[in-house]
Design a protein around this motif. Structure first.
Motif, PDB file in Angstrom:
ATOM      1  N   VAL A  24      19.953   1.540-107.790  1.00  0.00           N
ATOM      2  CA  VAL A  24      20.707   2.759-108.117  1.00  0.00           C
ATOM      3  C   VAL A  24      21.503   2.564-109.406  1.00  0.00           C
ATOM      4  O   VAL A  24      21.550   3.457-110.264  1.00  0.00           O
ATOM      5  CB  VAL A  24      21.593   3.180-106.928  1.00  0.00           C
ATOM      6  N   HIS A  25      22.117   1.383-109.569  1.00  0.00           N
ATOM      7  CA  HIS A  25      22.832   1.129-110.828  1.00  0.00           C
ATOM      8  C   HIS A  25      21.874   1.182-112.014  1.00  0.00           C
ATOM      9  O   HIS A  25      22.224   1.717-113.074  1.00  0.00           O
ATOM     10  CB  HIS A  25      23.573  -0.207-110.769  1.00  0.00           C
ATOM     11  N   ASP A  26      20.641   0.682-111.840  1.00  0.00           N
ATOM     12  CA  ASP A  26      19.655   0.767-112.924  1.00  0.00           C
ATOM     13  C   ASP A  26      19.323   2.223-113.255  1.00  0.00           C
ATOM     14  O   ASP A  26      19.205   2.600-114.424  1.00  0.00           O
ATOM     15  CB  ASP A  26      18.362   0.022-112.544  1.00  0.00           C
ATOM     16  N   ARG A  27      19.157   3.037-112.202  1.00  0.00           N
ATOM     17  CA  ARG A  27      18.868   4.461-112.435  1.00  0.00           C
ATOM     18  C   ARG A  27      20.018   5.129-113.191  1.00  0.00           C
ATOM     19  O   ARG A  27      19.804   5.935-114.105  1.00  0.00           O
ATOM     20  CB  ARG A  27      18.634   5.187-111.104  1.00  0.00           C
ATOM     21  N   ILE A  28      21.260   4.819-112.785  1.00  0.00           N
ATOM     22  CA  ILE A  28      22.420   5.429-113.450  1.00  0.00           C
ATOM     23  C   ILE A  28      22.462   4.994-114.920  1.00  0.00           C
ATOM     24  O   ILE A  28      22.720   5.808-115.816  1.00  0.00           O
ATOM     25  CB  ILE A  28      23.730   5.033-112.732  1.00  0.00           C
ATOM     26  N   GLU A  29      22.145   3.727-115.145  1.00  0.00           N
ATOM     27  CA  GLU A  29      22.197   3.229-116.514  1.00  0.00           C
ATOM     28  C   GLU A  29      21.142   3.904-117.391  1.00  0.00           C
ATOM     29  O   GLU A  29      21.432   4.327-118.514  1.00  0.00           O
ATOM     30  CB  GLU A  29      21.991   1.720-116.513  1.00  0.00           C
ATOM     31  N   ALA A  31      19.677   6.843-116.869  1.00  0.00           N
ATOM     32  CA  ALA A  31      20.001   8.275-117.035  1.00  0.00           C
ATOM     33  C   ALA A  31      21.156   8.443-118.016  1.00  0.00           C
ATOM     34  O   ALA A  31      21.172   9.392-118.821  1.00  0.00           O
ATOM     35  CB  ALA A  31      20.346   8.904-115.682  1.00  0.00           C
ATOM     36  N   SER A  32      22.124   7.542-117.962  1.00  0.00           N
ATOM     37  CA  SER A  32      23.273   7.641-118.872  1.00  0.00           C
ATOM     38  C   SER A  32      22.833   7.405-120.306  1.00  0.00           C
ATOM     39  O   SER A  32      23.239   8.136-121.222  1.00  0.00           O
ATOM     40  CB  SER A  32      24.350   6.624-118.487  1.00  0.00           C
ATOM     41  N   ALA A  33      21.980   6.391-120.496  1.00  0.00           N
ATOM     42  CA  ALA A  33      21.506   6.105-121.850  1.00  0.00           C
ATOM     43  C   ALA A  33      20.761   7.318-122.398  1.00  0.00           C
ATOM     44  O   ALA A  33      20.980   7.732-123.543  1.00  0.00           O
ATOM     45  CB  ALA A  33      20.599   4.876-121.838  1.00  0.00           C
ATOM     46  N   ALA A  34      19.901   7.936-121.559  1.00  0.00           N
ATOM     47  CA  ALA A  34      19.135   9.093-122.016  1.00  0.00           C
ATOM     48  C   ALA A  34      20.058  10.265-122.354  1.00  0.00           C
ATOM     49  O   ALA A  34      19.753  11.074-123.225  1.00  0.00           O
ATOM     50  CB  ALA A  34      18.122   9.507-120.940  1.00  0.00           C
ATOM     51  N   ALA A  35      21.181  10.361-121.649  1.00  0.00           N
ATOM     52  CA  ALA A  35      22.104  11.478-121.871  1.00  0.00           C
ATOM     53  C   ALA A  35      23.170  11.141-122.906  1.00  0.00           C
ATOM     54  O   ALA A  35      24.049  11.960-123.178  1.00  0.00           O
ATOM     55  CB  ALA A  35      22.773  11.866-120.547  1.00  0.00           C
ATOM     56  N   GLY A  36      23.126   9.930-123.444  1.00  0.00           N
ATOM     57  CA  GLY A  36      24.147   9.529-124.403  1.00  0.00           C
ATOM     58  C   GLY A  36      25.520   9.380-123.779  1.00  0.00           C
ATOM     59  O   GLY A  36      26.540   9.595-124.429  1.00  0.00           O
ATOM     60  N   ASP A  38      28.321   6.957-121.419  1.00  0.00           N
ATOM     61  CA  ASP A  38      28.686   5.613-120.986  1.00  0.00           C
ATOM     62  C   ASP A  38      28.424   5.527-119.471  1.00  0.00           C
ATOM     63  O   ASP A  38      28.930   6.359-118.721  1.00  0.00           O
ATOM     64  CB  ASP A  38      30.181   5.429-121.301  1.00  0.00           C
ATOM     65  N   PRO A  39      27.624   4.543-119.015  1.00  0.00           N
ATOM     66  CA  PRO A  39      27.301   4.484-117.578  1.00  0.00           C
ATOM     67  C   PRO A  39      28.542   4.336-116.692  1.00  0.00           C
ATOM     68  O   PRO A  39      28.526   4.722-115.519  1.00  0.00           O
ATOM     69  CB  PRO A  39      26.393   3.254-117.450  1.00  0.00           C
ATOM     70  N   ASP A  40      29.640   3.818-117.239  1.00  0.00           N
ATOM     71  CA  ASP A  40      30.862   3.682-116.445  1.00  0.00           C
ATOM     72  C   ASP A  40      31.513   5.031-116.140  1.00  0.00           C
ATOM     73  O   ASP A  40      32.391   5.122-115.288  1.00  0.00           O
ATOM     74  CB  ASP A  40      31.885   2.801-117.176  1.00  0.00           C
ATOM     75  N   GLU A  41      31.085   6.076-116.842  1.00  0.00           N
ATOM     76  CA  GLU A  41      31.664   7.402-116.579  1.00  0.00           C
ATOM     77  C   GLU A  41      31.136   8.006-115.287  1.00  0.00           C
ATOM     78  O   GLU A  41      31.740   8.922-114.743  1.00  0.00           O
ATOM     79  CB  GLU A  41      31.314   8.376-117.720  1.00  0.00           C
ATOM     80  N   GLY A 225      27.073  15.720-116.634  1.00  0.00           N
ATOM     81  CA  GLY A 225      28.469  15.292-116.724  1.00  0.00           C
ATOM     82  C   GLY A 225      29.122  14.849-115.432  1.00  0.00           C
ATOM     83  O   GLY A 225      30.359  14.767-115.370  1.00  0.00           O
ATOM     84  N   ALA A 226      28.329  14.541-114.386  1.00  0.00           N
ATOM     85  CA  ALA A 226      28.948  14.083-113.138  1.00  0.00           C
ATOM     86  C   ALA A 226      29.789  12.829-113.385  1.00  0.00           C
ATOM     87  O   ALA A 226      29.392  11.937-114.140  1.00  0.00           O
ATOM     88  CB  ALA A 226      27.880  13.789-112.089  1.00  0.00           C
TER      89      ALA A 226
END
Ligand SMILES: *Cc1c(COP(=O)(O)O)cnc(C)c1O
Length: 243
Positions: A24-29, A31-36, A38-41, A225-226
């Motif tokens: 799940v952390h990989d998926r978030i990372e 998706a965050s990279a694709a959306a520009g 920061d995965p910590d957001e 923006g979640a």
């Protein structure tokens, strides 16, 4: 991480949870990279409903600090079964439909109530929090398709409900939550949620949280923006059936 006191079953369960969390952390990372972003957001709330307190202890050992529960009775018992040190480091999110008579109980253990969706609950939860001597963080649950049944205030009623929470002495308005309508397009739904969130934030600058996205649609939520993703199945596996 190994623990000499582990039974083989417990060690195997920890490994399952570790792999699930990693995926799940990989998926978030990604998706965050694709959306520009920061995965910590985009923080993770691990939904532990139907799973035992022992899983919560394992998740805590793996670094999880936010859990979600959706039934008062189950949640109250589970939270009281946790080791005090675990409990102190966890933020417990209540994400299920709320009956007003349960507000007193929910206010005793929930750090965050994500599913406040009608005016009647504001007073009940505020009184419960006052009695418990606690402050409870609150998200307004929005119904994105206006359909009754899965909870949520229709978009037209969201602002007034946010104002009421903002005025309650023991509640702290933090933002909005939604579940994507069944069979709909999650991008469209979460886009609409983002608009509602911006509208509420205009009057309540502290309401910065947007809780959206579950195991099946967390990428769409990250795109829109979640700040909080509520993920159960993809980490803990299929929930035990209720029979
Ligand atoms: C159960 C539940 C989730 C988690 O769903 P999964 O598909 O298991 O990730 C998220 N949000 C709410 C409101 C839930 O009830």
């Amino acid at each position: 991480m190994t623990d000499p006191s582990d039974s083989p079953d417990r060690a195997a369960r920890r490994e399952q949870l570790r792999v699930g969390l990693q995926q799940v952390h990989d998926r978030i990372e990604r998706a965050s990279a694709a959306a520009g972003r920061d995965p910590d957001e985009a923080g993770l709330v691990v939904v532990t409903k139907y799973f035992p307190a022992s899983d919560v202890e394992l998740l805590h050992g793996l670094g999880v600090r936010d859990i979600g529960e959706n039934k008062d009775q189950e949640a109250a018992a589970k939270v009281s079964d946790l080791a005090p040190g675990t409990r102190a480091e966890l933020r417990v999110h209540f994400i299920g439909q709320i009956q007003s008579k349960k507000c007193g109980s929910i206010a005793r253990y929930a750090d965050v109530v994500q599913s406040l969706d009608r005016p009647k609950l504001v007073g009940a939860l505020d009184r419960g929090a006052a009695t418990a001597g606690r402050q409870v963080e609150v998200l307004i649950q929005i119904s994105l398709d206006g359909a009754a049944g899965r909870g949520g205030v229709p978009i037209e009623g969201a602002q007034a409900l946010a104002d009421a929470v903002g005025e309650a002495g023991h509640l702290r308005l933090r933002g909005v939550m939604a579940v994507a309508p069944l069979g709909g397009d999650p991008d469209e739904a979460f886009g609409r949620l983002g608009e509602v969130a911006r509208g509420i934030r205009a009057d309540h600058p502290e309401a910065t949280w947007v809780s959206a996205g579950m195991s099946g649609d967390l990428e769409a939520a990250v795109r829109h923006g979640a700040t909080h993703l509520r993920v159960g199945t993809a980490i803990l596996g299929t929930r035990p059936s209720l029979g």
